[in-house]
Design an enzyme around this catalytic site. Structure first.
Site, mmCIF file in Angstrom:
data_model
loop_
_atom_site.group_PDB
_atom_site.id
_atom_site.type_symbol
_atom_site.label_atom_id
_atom_site.label_comp_id
_atom_site.label_asym_id
_atom_site.label_seq_id
_atom_site.Cartn_x
_atom_site.Cartn_y
_atom_site.Cartn_z
ATOM 1 N N ARG A 1 0.594 -0.893 -0.413
ATOM 2 C CA ARG A 1 0.005 -0.137 0.228
ATOM 3 C C ARG A 1 0.849 1.362 0.092
ATOM 4 O O ARG A 1 1.875 1.399 0.964
ATOM 5 C CB ARG A 1 -0.816 0.038 1.213
ATOM 6 C CG ARG A 1 -2.137 1.351 1.621
ATOM 7 C CD ARG A 1 -2.307 1.459 2.665
ATOM 8 N NE ARG A 1 -3.631 0.680 1.802
ATOM 9 C CZ ARG A 1 -4.898 1.548 2.223
ATOM 10 N NH1 ARG A 1 -5.201 2.526 3.844
ATOM 11 N NH2 ARG A 1 -5.940 0.247 2.512
ATOM 12 N N HIS B 1 -7.726 0.218 -6.082
ATOM 13 C CA HIS B 1 -8.363 0.228 -5.078
ATOM 14 C C HIS B 1 -8.306 -1.306 -5.711
ATOM 15 O O HIS B 1 -9.800 -1.785 -4.610
ATOM 16 C CB HIS B 1 -8.887 1.052 -3.886
ATOM 17 C CG HIS B 1 -8.705 0.376 -2.195
ATOM 18 N ND1 HIS B 1 -7.888 -0.859 -2.134
ATOM 19 C CD2 HIS B 1 -9.385 0.603 -1.442
ATOM 20 C CE1 HIS B 1 -8.275 -0.856 -0.476
ATOM 21 N NE2 HIS B 1 -8.335 0.082 -0.524
ATOM 22 N N GLN C 1 -10.509 -4.128 -2.877
ATOM 23 C CA GLN C 1 -11.593 -2.990 -2.227
ATOM 24 C C GLN C 1 -13.072 -2.907 -3.405
ATOM 25 O O GLN C 1 -13.902 -3.657 -2.807
ATOM 26 C CB GLN C 1 -11.990 -1.675 -2.419
ATOM 27 C CG GLN C 1 -12.928 -0.725 -1.814
ATOM 28 C CD GLN C 1 -13.133 -1.054 -0.521
ATOM 29 O OE1 GLN C 1 -12.440 -1.264 1.040
ATOM 30 N NE2 GLN C 1 -14.699 -1.456 0.090
ATOM 31 N N ASP D 1 -16.637 8.101 -0.949
ATOM 32 C CA ASP D 1 -15.529 8.503 -0.203
ATOM 33 C C ASP D 1 -15.343 9.640 -0.052
ATOM 34 O O ASP D 1 -16.259 9.972 0.041
ATOM 35 C CB ASP D 1 -14.867 7.851 -1.562
ATOM 36 C CG ASP D 1 -13.680 7.273 -0.823
ATOM 37 O OD1 ASP D 1 -13.090 6.738 0.816
ATOM 38 O OD2 ASP D 1 -11.792 7.465 -1.294
ATOM 39 N N CYS E 1 -16.482 2.682 1.105
ATOM 40 C CA CYS E 1 -15.578 1.550 1.188
ATOM 41 C C CYS E 1 -14.501 2.288 3.041
ATOM 42 O O CYS E 1 -13.477 1.487 3.309
ATOM 43 C CB CYS E 1 -13.858 2.690 0.790
ATOM 44 S SG CYS E 1 -13.315 3.747 0.269
ATOM 45 N N ARG F 1 -14.294 -7.336 3.004
ATOM 46 C CA ARG F 1 -12.754 -6.890 2.823
ATOM 47 C C ARG F 1 -11.620 -8.528 2.971
ATOM 48 O O ARG F 1 -11.137 -9.100 2.656
ATOM 49 C CB ARG F 1 -11.748 -6.250 3.391
ATOM 50 C CG ARG F 1 -12.421 -4.897 3.155
ATOM 51 C CD ARG F 1 -12.220 -4.523 1.671
ATOM 52 N NE ARG F 1 -11.110 -3.772 1.146
ATOM 53 C CZ ARG F 1 -9.972 -3.576 1.584
ATOM 54 N NH1 ARG F 1 -10.502 -2.086 2.030
ATOM 55 N NH2 ARG F 1 -8.696 -3.904 1.051
HETATM 56 N N1 CP Z 1 -11.114 0.664 2.901
HETATM 57 C C1 CP Z 1 -10.074 0.385 2.826
HETATM 58 O O1 CP Z 1 -8.944 0.632 2.655
HETATM 59 O O2 CP Z 1 -9.510 1.083 4.663
HETATM 60 P P1 CP Z 1 -8.523 1.095 5.047
HETATM 61 O O3 CP Z 1 -7.718 2.159 4.584
HETATM 62 O O4 CP Z 1 -8.974 1.464 6.617
HETATM 63 O O5 CP Z 1 -7.494 -0.547 4.860
#
Ligand code: CP
Length: 331
Positions: free
Chosen positions: A108, A135, A138, A232, A273, A318
């Site tokens: 990430r 992403h 997700q 978001d 998300c 997830r």
């Molecule tokens: N939705 C998501 O990626 O959450 P985090 O940033 O907590 O990993």
């Protein structure tokens, strides 16, 4: 079932066929069923993976850790302060070392090119846990959550993203909907629409799958006939806090609230998300209230705590779908 994606990286859904994406969602549903029934599945107990996080996370990190442990794997977590990558050691050198120690790498961070280079130099599967552009893990959770509501075939269902329609989640939703034949609507200000290059790619995919792509700056158009309202946070990770004022001014009309969701289908659901600014119970939420007088940003409590909200089921999904990616690429 029955497709083979062993050894592949998972960097963007653009690299995957609709059948492969459906396969991963099916697999996620099966892992969810097994977990609920208490069926042990430590099928990868000889594997070790590493999680590289250059941005913060709750859901993604925990989903990879729990999913990997459920599969019997060993997990190492590295945050920006815990590795030499990019400071004393090049990305390519780090990737070559990690590829010799681990069976797979989650990343990430910022540029999409970093996750692509990790895959190029490590020689093991690399999974994109979020970059500035995409992403993809997700999306599997989002589509599984939508399936749980509307059935396995999501073709023709309208999913509208309200807000910054060129952020990583919105980009990925457009790709996912194009691949799976949904009606995707990007609803936001003209300044925050997806790039022409990505729209062009998604239009070509949609021509094959029967998906529909719509772009509007009118929230009422976005909500009309909508099955899934999605939003978001208005400022993505890595964007400077100085942008809040400008972003709030642009995105206020796209807040998902009671009046907006009332214009969608009565059977519509709400997805996010997460994390979400739906109240003042965070330091940022309180700061925004003090500066701008907003009790909520992208979604109000009326929707977030209402009967159409599915974001916590989506968050659980997830883990099940990330487990599917781990299993399918490492088996
Ligand atoms: N939705 C998501 O990626 O959450 P985090 O940033 O907590 O990993």
């Amino acid at each position: 079932m029955g497709l083979n994606i062993r050894g592949r990286s998972f960097l963007t859904l653009l690299d995957y066929t609709p059948e492969e994406i459906e396969y991963l969602i099916d697999l996620g549903a099966e892992f969810k069923r097994m977990k609920r029934c208490g069926v042990e599945h430590k099928w990868l107990s000889d594997k070790q993976i590493v999680l590289l996080f250059e941005k913060t996370s709750t859901r993604t990190r925990c989903s990879f850790e729990v999913g990997a442990r459920d599969l019997g794997m060993g997990v190492t977590f590295l945050d920006p302060g815990s590795s030499q990558m990019g400071k004393k050691e090049s990305l390519a050198d780090t990737a070559k070392v990690l590829g010799r120690l681990y069976d797979g790498i989650e990343y990430r961070g910022f540029k999409q090119s970093v996750v692509e280079d990790l895959a190029k130099y490590s020689g093991v599967p690399v999974w994109n846990g979020l970059t500035d552009d995409f992403h993809p893990t997700q999306m599997l959770a989002d589509m599984l959550t939508a399936r749980e509501e509307f059935g396995r075939d999501l073709r023709g269902r309208k999913l509208t993203f309200f807000g910054d329609a060129r952020n990583n989640v919105a980009n990925s939703l457009m790709v996912a909907c194009a691949k799976l034949g949904l009606h995707y609507c990007a609803c936001g200000p003209k300044e925050l629409m997806p790039s022409e290059a990505l729209i062009e790619k998604c239009c070509a995919i949609a021509a094959e799958t029967g998906a529909e792509l719509e772009f509007t700056d009118d929230p009422a158009c976005g909500a009309r006939d909508c099955d899934i309202l999605y939003t978001d946070i208005w400022l993505s990770m890595g964007e400077p806090a100085e942008l809040w004022e400008q972003r709030i001014a642009l995105l206020r009309p796209y807040q998902v609230n009671g009046a907006l969701i009332a214009q969608a289908k009565p059977t519509a659901i709400f997805l996010h998300c997460l994390p979400a600014f739906h109240d003042r119970n965070t330091t940022v939420g309180e700061e925004i209230y003090e500066r701008f007088g907003l009790e909520a940003m992208e979604v109000t409590d009326e929707v977030f705590l209402g009967p159409q909200a599915r974001q916590f089921r989506e968050a659980e999904n997830r883990m099940h779908t990330i487990k599917a990616v781990l299993w399918a690429t490492l088996q």
